[in-house]
Write an enzyme that holds these catalytic residues in place. Structure first.
Site, short mmCIF file in Angstrom:
data_model
loop_
_atom_site.label_atom_id
_atom_site.label_comp_id
_atom_site.label_asym_id
_atom_site.label_seq_id
_atom_site.Cartn_x
_atom_site.Cartn_y
_atom_site.Cartn_z
N ASP A 76 34.75 46.88 37.72
CA ASP A 76 34.49 46.13 36.52
C ASP A 76 35.46 45.07 36.76
OD1 ASP A 76 37.14 47.28 35.85
OD2 ASP A 76 35.96 48.82 34.82
N ASP A 78 38.38 42.45 34.64
CA ASP A 78 39.16 41.91 33.50
C ASP A 78 39.58 40.42 33.64
OD1 ASP A 78 39.12 44.73 32.74
OD2 ASP A 78 40.60 45.08 33.64
N ASP A 152 51.68 46.85 35.31
CA ASP A 152 52.37 48.05 35.69
C ASP A 152 52.88 48.01 37.43
OD1 ASP A 152 49.77 48.08 36.63
OD2 ASP A 152 49.38 50.02 35.77
#
Ligand code: ATP
Ligand code: MG
Length: 449
Positions: A76, A78, A152
């Site tokens: 996917d 983002d 992160d």
């Protein structure tokens, strides 16, 4: 005290500018990063283009860039932008603002969903936290370099602009990808405190990408692992599901154990990793799941959790039967017990729980290989899942292989073959799990690590 100790141990120095993020990213052009534009989805290009045509910045971000750089087709995409959620929503016909902790926009094209996030600003001191320092809500928007510093890992903090085919790398992600190193951005201890789920993400990415965990990123995990207990169980469950469905479930679980993250944190993991009874079954179930994911097939969470918890059900099923219950009601009681415990601890969604129950409840019905019962089972909408589960039980040696072979023939056979199969007397008439194979109750348990 602990903070100081960890910093000293890791040799981390306080770098005041680091908290603000590196303002100037490294810019890499097509020749340097080598991303194959064919791996990009047309919808990702559509969204970034539309935003850019309307005067906004827009990039593919996060895991998709990481995968593109590794030459893998992202599952996917983002998108990160400087447009606010309201501004994004206005540009697309099917766009929905969701989320409370941080608002994002879901842009839909047919079945395809893209998540569009507005650049996030620096975590403010005033952001509400729980008593352990976990950030509860933080809705500030910011500059792109501030957005990068809040991500992160270095390899998850790169931005790709499909129109110019450039990659912006704020934290040395490219170098880490090349060296196959997973490195958290900023002071590891502080980042885990803000969001303990990042410790589980370390494990998932290291196992999935087969990257080495940087020593400073790794060191605090063993000490800080218990912080995961304070995270809402629904969020831990989501991360667990990602971990189990990553295509590298077994490697992830082994890594969790290695990092000391499995113990007492998630009751399910204790069951899975420390049960001598069902080890073979669980190993097979996870290998099977990994294989399906890698082949691009779907995996149902219900099937997965039904497998992980099956031997707990078997143990209780046996106990109820030994106490005088009949086989079928005993199985239902055992299923209730297991589901009740795990629903509380794991926030198992109701749908997953009912799928698990269906799969378990079907098992004794496979034992009946005469009369109308097998035909009835053929009409069951969950037959496929129940049958796959039966095959796992055969493969693990829990029940005779012959019963699985019989059902394979019955399901695939024509009318005449089915009638013939119904006349065959089963070699081993049994009710429930093969008694001979059940390990002794007082078998020594493996010493837990
Ligand atoms: P996957 O391939 O599993 O989807 P991903 O990196 O895209 O991996 P997501 O959970 O989809 O993981 O998150 C998208 C991006 O959002 C990440 O790459 C990272 O930049 C950021 N992100 C997600 N979770 C966190 C977190 N807990 N803390 C900081 N940044 C995060
Ligand atoms: Mg993702």
């Amino acid at each position: 005290m602990i903070k100081k100790f960890i910093r000293k141990m890791l040799g981390v120095k306080n770098k005041p500018d680091e908290a603000l993020g590196n303002r100037k990213p490294k810019v890499l052009h097509a020749k340097e990063h080598g991303i194959d534009p064919q791996l990009l989805s047309s919808n990702a290009i559509r969204v970034t283009q539309t935003l850019q045509e309307n005067g906004f910045k827009a990039f593919v971000v996060g895991g998709a860039v990481r995968d593109l750089l590794l030459g893998v087709k992202p599952k996917d995409f983002d998108i990160a932008t400087n447009a606010t959620p309201e501004q994004v929503k206005r540009l697309f016909r099917r766009a929905f603002i969701i989320g409370r902790r941080f608002q994002i926009v879901h842009v839909m094209f047919g079945q395809d969903l893209l998540e569009v996030t507005t650049f996030r600003g620096p975590a403010t001191e005033a952001a509400p936290k729980d008593e352990h320092g976990r950030v509860l809500r933080d809705n500030t928007f910011g500059e792109q370099h501030e957005d990068a510093v809040r991500r992160d890992f270095t390899i998850n903090a790169m931005y790709y602009d499909p129109s110019s085919q450039t990659v912006l790398d704020y934290h040395g992600g490219i170098a880490d990808i090349r060296k196959k190193i997973l490195r958290i951005i900023g002071v590891p201890e502080a980042r885990y405190r803000e969001d303990p789920v990042r410790m589980l993400r370390v494990v998932r990415f290291a196992a999935k990408l087969q990257f080495t965990i940087d020593a400073a990123t790794r060191a605090p995990i063993a000490i800080m692992a218990p912080l995961i207990n304070n995270v809402p169980s629904a969020r831990v469950f989501d991360e667990m599901l990602k971990l189990l469905m990553s295509g590298h479930a077994m490697a992830c679980l082994q890594q969790l154990r290695k990092e000391g993250l499995h113990h007492g944190l998630m009751p399910l993991l204790d069951v899975v990793l420390e049960q001598p009874l069902g080890e073979k079954f669980v190993t097979l179930a996870l290998a099977n799941t990994d294989q399906r994911v890698l082949q691009g097939k779907t995996v149902s969470p219900g099937f997965l959790f039904a497998s992980l918890l099956w031997h707990q059900v078997v143990e209780k099923w046996d106990a109820y039967k030994a106490a005088g219950e009949l086989s079928i009601p005993a199985l239902h009681l055992a299923a209730d017990d297991v589901l009740n415990t795990q629903t509380d601890a794991l926030a198992l969604q109701r749908k997953i729980g009912s799928d698990m129950r269906d799969i378990w409840a079907m098992q004794p019905r496979f034992e009946k290989r005469a009369g109308k019962t097998p035909y009835k089972l053929l009409e069951n909408t969950r037959l496929r899942a129940g049958y796959d589960f039966l095959l796992l039980r055969c493969a693990s040696g829990e029940i005779e292989a012959e019963i699985g072979e019989w059902w394979t023939a019955f399901i695939n056979g024509d009318e005449a073959e089915r009638e013939h199969l119904l006349t065959i007397k089963p070699k081993h008439e049994s009710s429930g799990p093969a008694k001979k194979r059940r390990p002794r109750r007082n078998a020594p348990r493996k010493a837990s690590e």
